[in-house]
Design an enzyme around this catalytic site. Structure first.
Site, PDB file in Angstrom:
ATOM      1  N   GLY A  44      78.780 112.907  48.097  1.00 11.57           N
ATOM      2  CA  GLY A  44      79.543 111.686  47.885  1.00 11.57           C
ATOM      3  C   GLY A  44      79.487 110.814  49.124  1.00 11.57           C
ATOM      4  O   GLY A  44      79.371 111.330  50.238  1.00 11.57           O
TER       5      GLY A  44
ATOM      6  N   GLN B 149      81.348 104.314  54.966  1.00 12.00           N
ATOM      7  CA  GLN B 149      80.632 105.330  55.754  1.00 12.00           C
ATOM      8  C   GLN B 149      79.255 104.841  56.205  1.00 12.00           C
ATOM      9  O   GLN B 149      78.618 105.468  57.049  1.00 12.00           O
ATOM     10  CB  GLN B 149      80.498 106.632  54.965  1.00 12.00           C
ATOM     11  CG  GLN B 149      81.841 107.332  54.746  1.00 12.00           C
ATOM     12  CD  GLN B 149      81.666 108.606  53.956  1.00 12.00           C
ATOM     13  OE1 GLN B 149      81.587 108.587  52.730  1.00 12.00           O
ATOM     14  NE2 GLN B 149      81.569 109.726  54.657  1.00 12.00           N
TER      15      GLN B 149
ATOM     16  N   CYS C 239      82.759 116.445  55.054  1.00 10.20           N
ATOM     17  CA  CYS C 239      82.557 114.997  54.992  1.00 10.20           C
ATOM     18  C   CYS C 239      81.407 114.619  55.923  1.00 10.20           C
ATOM     19  O   CYS C 239      81.344 115.114  57.047  1.00 10.20           O
ATOM     20  CB  CYS C 239      83.846 114.301  55.427  1.00 10.20           C
ATOM     21  SG  CYS C 239      83.734 112.505  55.410  1.00 10.20           S
ATOM     22  N   LEU C 240      80.536 113.734  55.458  1.00 10.58           N
ATOM     23  CA  LEU C 240      79.399 113.311  56.287  1.00 10.58           C
ATOM     24  C   LEU C 240      79.867 112.562  57.540  1.00 10.58           C
ATOM     25  O   LEU C 240      79.132 112.499  58.519  1.00 10.58           O
ATOM     26  CB  LEU C 240      78.440 112.437  55.473  1.00 10.58           C
ATOM     27  CG  LEU C 240      77.731 113.150  54.314  1.00 10.58           C
ATOM     28  CD1 LEU C 240      76.866 112.176  53.531  1.00 10.58           C
ATOM     29  CD2 LEU C 240      76.897 114.322  54.817  1.00 10.58           C
TER      30      LEU C 240
ATOM     31  N   HIS D  86      88.538 112.404  47.258  1.00  5.52           N
ATOM     32  CA  HIS D  86      88.104 112.410  48.668  1.00  5.52           C
ATOM     33  C   HIS D  86      87.442 111.059  49.008  1.00  5.52           C
ATOM     34  O   HIS D  86      87.766 110.438  50.019  1.00  5.52           O
ATOM     35  CB  HIS D  86      87.129 113.571  48.900  1.00  5.52           C
ATOM     36  CG  HIS D  86      86.448 113.568  50.237  1.00  5.52           C
ATOM     37  ND1 HIS D  86      86.580 114.599  51.143  1.00  5.52           N
ATOM     38  CD2 HIS D  86      85.610 112.666  50.817  1.00  5.52           C
ATOM     39  CE1 HIS D  86      85.868 114.314  52.234  1.00  5.52           C
ATOM     40  NE2 HIS D  86      85.258 113.147  52.056  1.00  5.52           N
ATOM     41  N   GLU D  87      86.522 110.617  48.145  1.00  4.06           N
ATOM     42  CA  GLU D  87      85.805 109.363  48.406  1.00  4.06           C
ATOM     43  C   GLU D  87      86.748 108.163  48.326  1.00  4.06           C
ATOM     44  O   GLU D  87      86.634 107.219  49.107  1.00  4.06           O
ATOM     45  CB  GLU D  87      84.635 109.184  47.425  1.00  4.06           C
ATOM     46  CG  GLU D  87      83.549 110.261  47.515  1.00  4.06           C
ATOM     47  CD  GLU D  87      83.046 110.506  48.920  1.00  4.06           C
ATOM     48  OE1 GLU D  87      83.023 109.562  49.729  1.00  4.06           O
ATOM     49  OE2 GLU D  87      82.706 111.652  49.237  1.00  4.06           O
TER      50      GLU D  87
ATOM     51  N   HIS E  77      88.575 107.311  51.437  1.00  2.00           N
ATOM     52  CA  HIS E  77      87.824 106.519  52.419  1.00  2.00           C
ATOM     53  C   HIS E  77      88.114 105.027  52.260  1.00  2.00           C
ATOM     54  O   HIS E  77      88.104 104.279  53.235  1.00  2.00           O
ATOM     55  CB  HIS E  77      86.309 106.734  52.258  1.00  2.00           C
ATOM     56  CG  HIS E  77      85.803 108.007  52.883  1.00  2.00           C
ATOM     57  ND1 HIS E  77      85.848 108.235  54.236  1.00  2.00           N
ATOM     58  CD2 HIS E  77      85.227 109.106  52.333  1.00  2.00           C
ATOM     59  CE1 HIS E  77      85.316 109.424  54.496  1.00  2.00           C
ATOM     60  NE2 HIS E  77      84.937 109.977  53.361  1.00  2.00           N
TER      61      HIS E  77
END
Ligand code: ZN
Length: 178
Positions: free
Chosen positions: A46, A51, A102-103, A144-145, A148
């Protein structure tokens, strides 16, 4: 398509609230294509636009699941999902815990509780509206996304003590990699 640099914590951009999109244009689709390519290359499941430094309410998700009974990692199936201006309309009382990563917080993981089932509304890649009940792993990833978009990272759901531990580990890892 292009692979974009991923913004990592503690970059202050990750704390900002992303803005709604007026319309799904070709330019926005280009951004979504690049986000997807960036996510696959990372690799991740995701990615929110912030990001890659774009403060707009856009997400791409692909769980890349293995077909039932399949164990060969190369057989993962790509099924990209695009969420523009997503909103959560309802959340279940029941919670599910997943070990999240998470990235933007590379190689760090922590168990996070989130509602198991949500009802969400969004626009897709073509600008079509959807409203649907979502459960399972996708419900967790979507929440989660969507965090952000509000400037929230998964580690913000942890106690300060646990969060500081994760950030310390990340600093140590970066020093070793330098
Ligand atoms: Zn994330």
């Amino acid at each position: 398509m292009a692979i974009l640099p991923i913004v990592e914590t503690p970059d202050p951009r990750l704390k900002q609230v992303s803005q709604p999109v007026d319309a799904v244009t070709d330019e926005l689709r280009r951004l979504m294509d690049d986000m997807l390519e960036t996510m696959y290359a990372a690799p991740g499941i995701g990615l929110a636009a912030i990001q890659v430094g774009e403060p707009v309410r856009v997400l791409v998700i692909d769980l890349q699941e293995l077909p039932e009974g399949e164990e060969d990692e190369d057989k993962r199936v790509r099924a990209p999902l695009y969420f523009v201006n997503p909103e959560i309309l309802e959340r279940s009382q029941e919670m599910t815990t997943y070990n999240e990563g998470c990235l933007s917080v590379p190689e760090q993981y922590a168990e996070i509780d989130r509602p198991s089932v949500i009802r969400a509304r969004w626009l897709d890649y073509d600008g079509n509206a959807h409203e649907q009940e979502i459960d399972g792993f996708l419900a967790t990833v979507l929440q989660h996304e969507m965090d952000h978009l509000e400037g929230i990272l998964f580690i913000d759901h942890l106690s300060k003590l646990k969060r500081d531990m994760v950030l310390k580990k990340l600093t140590k890892m970066r020093k070793l990699a330098a």
